[in-house]
Design an enzyme around this catalytic site. Structure first.
Site, PDB file in Angstrom:
ATOM      1  N   ILE A  13     -13.384   2.456   1.606  1.00  0.00           N
ATOM      2  CA  ILE A  13     -14.821   2.338   1.885  1.00  0.00           C
ATOM      3  C   ILE A  13     -15.398   3.705   2.257  1.00  0.00           C
ATOM      4  N   THR A  37      -3.319   9.466   5.685  1.00  0.00           N
ATOM      5  CA  THR A  37      -2.151   8.571   5.718  1.00  0.00           C
ATOM      6  C   THR A  37      -1.873   8.131   4.289  1.00  0.00           C
ATOM      7  N   ILE A  61      -7.801  11.375  14.323  1.00  0.00           N
ATOM      8  CA  ILE A  61      -8.825  10.999  15.322  1.00  0.00           C
ATOM      9  C   ILE A  61      -8.225  10.957  16.723  1.00  0.00           C
ATOM     10  N   PHE A  82     -14.798   5.119  10.190  1.00  0.00           N
ATOM     11  CA  PHE A  82     -14.019   4.199   9.346  1.00  0.00           C
ATOM     12  C   PHE A  82     -12.520   4.291   9.640  1.00  0.00           C
ATOM     13  N   SER A  86      -5.633  -0.411   8.129  1.00  0.00           N
ATOM     14  CA  SER A  86      -6.533  -1.491   7.697  1.00  0.00           C
ATOM     15  C   SER A  86      -5.855  -2.711   7.074  1.00  0.00           C
ATOM     16  N   THR A 126     -14.890  -5.344  11.536  1.00  0.00           N
ATOM     17  CA  THR A 126     -14.549  -6.391  10.567  1.00  0.00           C
ATOM     18  C   THR A 126     -14.838  -7.789  11.103  1.00  0.00           C
ATOM     19  N   ASP A 127     -15.089  -8.715  10.192  1.00  0.00           N
ATOM     20  CA  ASP A 127     -15.287 -10.116  10.593  1.00  0.00           C
ATOM     21  C   ASP A 127     -14.000 -10.742  11.130  1.00  0.00           C
ATOM     22  N   GLU A 128     -12.849 -10.089  10.862  1.00  0.00           N
ATOM     23  CA  GLU A 128     -11.575 -10.678  11.299  1.00  0.00           C
ATOM     24  C   GLU A 128     -11.463 -10.765  12.818  1.00  0.00           C
ATOM     25  N   TYR A 151      -3.653  -6.418  13.489  1.00  0.00           N
ATOM     26  CA  TYR A 151      -4.766  -5.616  12.947  1.00  0.00           C
ATOM     27  C   TYR A 151      -6.078  -6.014  13.605  1.00  0.00           C
ATOM     28  N   LYS A 155      -8.708  -4.001  16.107  1.00  0.00           N
ATOM     29  CA  LYS A 155     -10.119  -3.749  15.787  1.00  0.00           C
ATOM     30  C   LYS A 155     -11.024  -4.339  16.872  1.00  0.00           C
ATOM     31  N   TYR A 208      -0.302 -16.075  -1.578  1.00  0.00           N
ATOM     32  CA  TYR A 208       0.292 -16.559  -0.321  1.00  0.00           C
ATOM     33  C   TYR A 208      -0.043 -18.036  -0.084  1.00  0.00           C
ATOM     34  N   ARG A 215     -12.087 -16.218   1.537  1.00  0.00           N
ATOM     35  CA  ARG A 215     -12.632 -14.944   1.993  1.00  0.00           C
ATOM     36  C   ARG A 215     -14.054 -14.807   1.442  1.00  0.00           C
TER      37      ARG A 215
HETATM   38  P1  NAD Z   1      -8.355   2.336   4.095  1.00  0.00           P
HETATM   39  O1  NAD Z   1      -7.018   1.930   4.623  1.00  0.00           O
HETATM   40  O2  NAD Z   1      -8.569   2.354   2.624  1.00  0.00           O
HETATM   41  O3  NAD Z   1      -8.689   3.805   4.622  1.00  0.00           O
HETATM   42  C1  NAD Z   1      -8.448   4.214   5.932  1.00  0.00           C
HETATM   43  C2  NAD Z   1      -8.622   5.729   5.996  1.00  0.00           C
HETATM   44  O4  NAD Z   1      -8.445   6.143   7.374  1.00  0.00           O
HETATM   45  C3  NAD Z   1      -7.604   6.512   5.168  1.00  0.00           C
HETATM   46  O5  NAD Z   1      -8.247   7.522   4.434  1.00  0.00           O
HETATM   47  C4  NAD Z   1      -6.674   7.100   6.215  1.00  0.00           C
HETATM   48  O6  NAD Z   1      -6.063   8.314   5.808  1.00  0.00           O
HETATM   49  C5  NAD Z   1      -7.627   7.299   7.387  1.00  0.00           C
HETATM   50  N1  NAD Z   1      -6.920   7.342   8.685  1.00  0.00           N
HETATM   51  C6  NAD Z   1      -5.980   6.472   9.139  1.00  0.00           C
HETATM   52  N2  NAD Z   1      -5.537   6.860  10.352  1.00  0.00           N
HETATM   53  C7  NAD Z   1      -6.233   7.992  10.687  1.00  0.00           C
HETATM   54  C8  NAD Z   1      -6.219   8.847  11.808  1.00  0.00           C
HETATM   55  N3  NAD Z   1      -5.397   8.641  12.845  1.00  0.00           N
HETATM   56  N4  NAD Z   1      -7.062   9.901  11.819  1.00  0.00           N
HETATM   57  C9  NAD Z   1      -7.889  10.145  10.753  1.00  0.00           C
HETATM   58  N5  NAD Z   1      -7.921   9.376   9.652  1.00  0.00           N
HETATM   59  C10 NAD Z   1      -7.103   8.302   9.611  1.00  0.00           C
HETATM   60  O7  NAD Z   1      -9.392   1.422   4.839  1.00  0.00           O
HETATM   61  P2  NAD Z   1     -10.732   0.727   4.294  1.00  0.00           P
HETATM   62  O8  NAD Z   1     -10.389  -0.550   3.635  1.00  0.00           O
HETATM   63  O9  NAD Z   1     -11.549   1.747   3.586  1.00  0.00           O
HETATM   64  O10 NAD Z   1     -11.434   0.357   5.689  1.00  0.00           O
HETATM   65  C11 NAD Z   1     -12.192   1.339   6.381  1.00  0.00           C
HETATM   66  C12 NAD Z   1     -12.712   0.739   7.678  1.00  0.00           C
HETATM   67  O11 NAD Z   1     -13.508  -0.400   7.402  1.00  0.00           O
HETATM   68  C13 NAD Z   1     -11.618   0.267   8.630  1.00  0.00           C
HETATM   69  O12 NAD Z   1     -12.003   0.594   9.944  1.00  0.00           O
HETATM   70  C14 NAD Z   1     -11.577  -1.242   8.435  1.00  0.00           C
HETATM   71  O13 NAD Z   1     -11.158  -1.893   9.614  1.00  0.00           O
HETATM   72  C15 NAD Z   1     -13.037  -1.523   8.128  1.00  0.00           C
HETATM   73  N6  NAD Z   1     -13.290  -2.701   7.270  1.00  0.00           N
HETATM   74  C16 NAD Z   1     -12.635  -2.855   6.085  1.00  0.00           C
HETATM   75  C17 NAD Z   1     -12.942  -3.942   5.267  1.00  0.00           C
HETATM   76  C18 NAD Z   1     -12.256  -4.131   3.916  1.00  0.00           C
HETATM   77  O14 NAD Z   1     -12.464  -5.180   3.285  1.00  0.00           O
HETATM   78  N7  NAD Z   1     -11.494  -3.192   3.429  1.00  0.00           N
HETATM   79  C19 NAD Z   1     -13.892  -4.882   5.681  1.00  0.00           C
HETATM   80  C20 NAD Z   1     -14.523  -4.706   6.922  1.00  0.00           C
HETATM   81  C21 NAD Z   1     -14.210  -3.598   7.701  1.00  0.00           C
HETATM   82  O1  DAU Z   2     -12.368  -9.538   6.311  1.00  0.00           O
HETATM   83  C1  DAU Z   2     -12.347  -8.140   6.336  1.00  0.00           C
HETATM   84  C2  DAU Z   2     -10.931  -7.652   6.166  1.00  0.00           C
HETATM   85  O2  DAU Z   2     -10.577  -7.892   4.812  1.00  0.00           O
HETATM   86  C3  DAU Z   2     -10.735  -6.186   6.528  1.00  0.00           C
HETATM   87  O3  DAU Z   2     -10.976  -6.021   7.898  1.00  0.00           O
HETATM   88  C4  DAU Z   2      -9.319  -5.709   6.193  1.00  0.00           C
HETATM   89  O4  DAU Z   2      -9.207  -4.325   6.430  1.00  0.00           O
HETATM   90  C5  DAU Z   2      -9.053  -6.006   4.738  1.00  0.00           C
HETATM   91  O5  DAU Z   2      -7.727  -5.642   4.405  1.00  0.00           O
HETATM   92  C6  DAU Z   2      -9.283  -7.475   4.435  1.00  0.00           C
HETATM   93  O6  DAU Z   2      -8.287  -8.318   5.081  1.00  0.00           O
HETATM   94  P1  DAU Z   2      -7.622  -9.571   4.343  1.00  0.00           P
HETATM   95  O7  DAU Z   2      -6.340  -9.868   4.994  1.00  0.00           O
HETATM   96  O8  DAU Z   2      -8.604 -10.671   4.181  1.00  0.00           O
HETATM   97  O9  DAU Z   2      -7.414  -8.890   2.882  1.00  0.00           O
HETATM   98  P2  DAU Z   2      -6.193  -8.887   1.850  1.00  0.00           P
HETATM   99  O10 DAU Z   2      -6.694  -8.243   0.607  1.00  0.00           O
HETATM  100  O11 DAU Z   2      -4.941  -8.384   2.446  1.00  0.00           O
HETATM  101  O12 DAU Z   2      -5.993 -10.463   1.562  1.00  0.00           O
HETATM  102  C7  DAU Z   2      -7.062 -11.270   1.090  1.00  0.00           C
HETATM  103  C8  DAU Z   2      -6.544 -12.689   0.981  1.00  0.00           C
HETATM  104  O13 DAU Z   2      -5.562 -12.743  -0.077  1.00  0.00           O
HETATM  105  C9  DAU Z   2      -5.818 -13.183   2.227  1.00  0.00           C
HETATM  106  O14 DAU Z   2      -6.091 -14.563   2.407  1.00  0.00           O
HETATM  107  C10 DAU Z   2      -4.336 -12.979   1.903  1.00  0.00           C
HETATM  108  C11 DAU Z   2      -4.279 -13.188   0.397  1.00  0.00           C
HETATM  109  N1  DAU Z   2      -3.239 -12.401  -0.311  1.00  0.00           N
HETATM  110  C12 DAU Z   2      -3.178 -11.060  -0.106  1.00  0.00           C
HETATM  111  C13 DAU Z   2      -2.223 -10.297  -0.738  1.00  0.00           C
HETATM  112  C14 DAU Z   2      -2.129  -8.805  -0.487  1.00  0.00           C
HETATM  113  C15 DAU Z   2      -2.380 -13.034  -1.218  1.00  0.00           C
HETATM  114  O15 DAU Z   2      -2.464 -14.262  -1.420  1.00  0.00           O
HETATM  115  N2  DAU Z   2      -1.434 -12.272  -1.849  1.00  0.00           N
HETATM  116  C16 DAU Z   2      -1.312 -10.940  -1.638  1.00  0.00           C
HETATM  117  O16 DAU Z   2      -0.400 -10.303  -2.237  1.00  0.00           O
END
Ligand code: NAD
Ligand code: DAU
Length: 337
Positions: A13, A37, A61, A82, A86, A126-128, A151, A155, A208, A215
């Site tokens: 993101i 990372t 950070i 961000f 995650s 996150t909504d989680e 996780y 958060k 799973y 979601r």
């Molecule tokens: P991501 O895992 O793709 O990216 C995380 C980034 O943070 C990476 O570039 C990593 O190198 C950096 N990072 C990790 N540890 C660090 C540290 N100690 N210092 C500096 N940088 C560091 O994550 P994402 O999916 O892009 O999510 C970004 C943010 O949004 C997170 O805070 C996550 O909780 C939140 N979020 C994600 C989702 C989603 O669906 N992916 C939804 C809602 C909220």
């Molecule tokens: O809701 C916001 C969150 O969404 C963010 O805060 C997290 O950073 C992000 O990773 C995401 O979390 P989820 O656990 O919902 O996402 P994930 O893609 O891991 O899984 C989505 C759904 O799919 C969940 O119900 C688990 C399922 N799943 C996931 C994987 C990786 C499978 O069934 N098979 C899989 O291999």
């Protein structure tokens, strides 16, 4: 608002947000502060790396001196945070780094930002943190926090720290809580890109449990526009939910991906469930709509088609990832399922 520090700008993101902001605001400088990372990838930012208004700083950070130096060197007035660990599955196999980065790292960043005199601090959450819903109902900003995974617990802790700093010190912190994002540059450990990559390689698609977990999916550019809105118009100390009323059962998402790719449903394999697997997430985003006027722009059909196309057109991007260290992660994560 002129000089924005984006933490975690090399992740999924964050890298979308850096590009979004540089395109939208010709007067802003964006400093991407990221420790890189496994999830951080500077390849996500090749389109902006020569932009004179973009800078990359490699840093943690949790490193107070390095954060402080970056804030001073670039006269930072705004932070969009961000950076985090995650992935829920990784938090189950190894929670410690989640506490270190998401909780301690955020606290260090908050202290450094406060000492520096930051004008606005947007914490991307996150909504989680709200836990799991039954078949009906929505998460509102008033829903009590009930995080179920390491996780989401980390958060929720960081959200509470930001709000406590606001309450206690008058720190200019705001929290957003978004639903599941999808789109370009998402690391292939997450559901949608994992299924696309496996399908394209004719490998089993590991769903799973019964596949009926729900979601609420939002296209990443819509998340970026919501963050932009909150950054400019949000009120300190408030929490804003972000989502687009787009609930899908996992199994239906997987079938849709297969259909888009012209691959057979016989690739679907039901595997052992995620421990503590949250059943359903669904966001009520009325506050951000009513108070700040934000609504998503993308229909799911458009967003998912764009996403599938992006992964088809950027095969080398994700193939480089899945052929590296990720191979070991995948072997361990999916071995006993
Ligand atoms: P991501 O895992 O793709 O990216 C995380 C980034 O943070 C990476 O570039 C990593 O190198 C950096 N990072 C990790 N540890 C660090 C540290 N100690 N210092 C500096 N940088 C560091 O994550 P994402 O999916 O892009 O999510 C970004 C943010 O949004 C997170 O805070 C996550 O909780 C939140 N979020 C994600 C989702 C989603 O669906 N992916 C939804 C809602 C909220
Ligand atoms: O809701 C916001 C969150 O969404 C963010 O805060 C997290 O950073 C992000 O990773 C995401 O979390 P989820 O656990 O919902 O996402 P994930 O893609 O891991 O899984 C989505 C759904 O799919 C969940 O119900 C688990 C399922 N799943 C996931 C994987 C990786 C499978 O069934 N098979 C899989 O291999």
């Amino acid at each position: 608002m002129k000089n924005i520090l984006v933490t975690g700008g090399a992740g999924f993101i964050g890298s979308n947000f850096v590009q979004f902001m540089l395109n939208k605001y010709p007067g802003y400088t964006i400093v991407n502060y990221d420790v890189l990372t496994y999830a951080g990838n500077l390849e996500n930012l090749t389109s902006v790396e020569k932009n004179p208004r973009y800078r990359f700083v490699k840093g943690d950070i949790g490193d107070a001196a390095a954060v402080t130096a970056a804030l001073k060197e670039y006269s930072i007035d705004t932070i969009v945070h961000f950076a985090a660990e995650s992935h829920v599955d990784r938090s189950i196999s190894g929670p410690a780094v989640f506490v270190q980065t998401n909780v301690v790292g955020t606290q260090v960043l908050l202290d450094a930002s406060r000492a520096h005199g930051i004008e606005r601090f947007l914490h991307v959450s996150t909504d989680e943190v709200y836990g799991s819903l039954g078949a009906t109902g929505y998460f509102t900003e008033q829903t009590p926090l009930h995080p179920n995974s390491p996780y989401s617990a980390s958060k929720a802790s960081s959200d509470m720290l930001v709000l406590a700093y606001q309450h206690t010190f008058g720190f200019p912190g705001i929290v957003t809580r978004c639903s599941n994002n999808y789109g370009p540059y998402q690391f292939p450990e997450k559901l949608i890109p994992l299924m696309i990559a496996n399908a394209l390689n004719d490998r089993p698609l590991p769903v799973y449990g019964d596949g009926l977990n729900v979601r609420d999916w939002l296209y990443v550019e819509d998340h970026c526009s919501a963050l932009d809105t909150v950054l400019h118009r949000g009120v300190n100390g408030e929490v804003y939910n972000i989502g687009g009323h787009n609930e899908w059962k996992n199994i239906d998402i997987v079938k849709l991906v297969l259909k888009e790719l012209g691959k057979p449903e016989s690739l679907i394999t039901f595997v052992k469930d995620r421990p503590g697997h949250d059943r359903r997430y669904a966001i009520d985003a009325a506050r951000i709509k009513n108070d700040l006027g934000w609504v998503p722009a993308y229909q799911f059909e458009t967003g998912i088609r764009r996403t599938v196309q992006w992964y088809l057109q950027h095969r080398s991007w994700w193939e480089r990832i899945i052929s590296g260290d990720y191979k070991n992660y995948y072997a361990q994560q999916y071995a006993n399922r």
